[in-house]
Design a protein around this motif. Sequence first.
Motif, PDB file in Angstrom:
ATOM      1  N   THR A  35       0.836  -1.172  -0.121  1.00  0.00           N
ATOM      2  CA  THR A  35      -0.030   0.056  -0.158  1.00  0.00           C
ATOM      3  C   THR A  35       0.878   1.137  -0.083  1.00  0.00           C
ATOM      4  N   ALA A  44      -4.487  10.893  -6.843  1.00  0.00           N
ATOM      5  CA  ALA A  44      -4.549   9.610  -7.150  1.00  0.00           C
ATOM      6  C   ALA A  44      -3.529   8.992  -8.127  1.00  0.00           C
ATOM      7  N   GLN A  48      -1.098   5.787  -7.687  1.00  0.00           N
ATOM      8  CA  GLN A  48      -0.683   4.846  -8.554  1.00  0.00           C
ATOM      9  C   GLN A  48       0.812   4.479  -9.145  1.00  0.00           C
ATOM     10  N   ALA A  51       2.795   3.259  -6.349  1.00  0.00           N
ATOM     11  CA  ALA A  51       2.633   1.663  -5.939  1.00  0.00           C
ATOM     12  C   ALA A  51       3.437   1.077  -7.017  1.00  0.00           C
ATOM     13  N   ALA A  72      -6.347  -4.668  -7.066  1.00  0.00           N
ATOM     14  CA  ALA A  72      -5.940  -3.438  -6.673  1.00  0.00           C
ATOM     15  C   ALA A  72      -6.911  -2.645  -6.218  1.00  0.00           C
ATOM     16  N   ALA A  74      -8.061   1.454  -4.400  1.00  0.00           N
ATOM     17  CA  ALA A  74      -7.927   2.800  -4.217  1.00  0.00           C
ATOM     18  C   ALA A  74      -8.609   3.370  -3.114  1.00  0.00           C
ATOM     19  N   HIS A 124      -3.884  10.040  -0.434  1.00  0.00           N
ATOM     20  CA  HIS A 124      -4.275   9.067  -1.553  1.00  0.00           C
ATOM     21  C   HIS A 124      -3.716   7.832  -1.214  1.00  0.00           C
ATOM     22  N   ASP A 125      -4.414   6.707  -1.307  1.00  0.00           N
ATOM     23  CA  ASP A 125      -3.620   5.408  -1.009  1.00  0.00           C
ATOM     24  C   ASP A 125      -4.340   4.425  -2.428  1.00  0.00           C
ATOM     25  N   GLU A 126      -2.918   3.737  -2.583  1.00  0.00           N
ATOM     26  CA  GLU A 126      -3.292   2.657  -3.664  1.00  0.00           C
ATOM     27  C   GLU A 126      -2.414   1.122  -2.978  1.00  0.00           C
ATOM     28  N   THR A 127      -3.387   0.368  -2.979  1.00  0.00           N
ATOM     29  CA  THR A 127      -3.011  -1.191  -2.553  1.00  0.00           C
ATOM     30  C   THR A 127      -3.085  -1.962  -3.978  1.00  0.00           C
TER      31      THR A 127
END
Length: 166
Positions: A35, A44, A48, A51, A72, A74, A124-127
Amino acid sequence: MTLRASLLLGLTALSLAACARTTVLPIAADEVELTAYVAPVCGAWGAQKMALHDAAVETLRAHYSRFIVMDAGAADDVRVLMRTPTIAQTYGSATVTGTPGYATASGSSTTLYTGGLPIVAGTHDETLVLRLFHRTDPGAENAVSARSVLGPQWQKALAHGFPHTC
């Protein structure tokens, strides 16, 4: 400097000091959940981008060469905390002319407003859930090369690890 101005300056400095971080959770010997968290200014797209970069770094750190993104997601919790104070400054001029018993005045003024800027917080999170492959593993031909993601300077990117800015 007022207490409020000092607080705003401190919050700004903290937000710029470390505007990105990454966590890695091992799921299996060849799978990880990664993450990336980035500052609001990164957006965002920045999450991305980071990540993907960090997926390549983690793949190489784990002694694999390729990866496939299995899942994936977000999220974000970006919000306006408060606004800076708004200051109004008025400038004017006037002219008075006259004779005994009679006077005429004319003038103008302009008001300038400054401040009122938003102070934004959150991330802003991206997993990404990654399956890692050695070059010769079955299915590796469909996986993304970690070195190609990092580019020709992949060794330098690997040495620096996860970036702290987007």
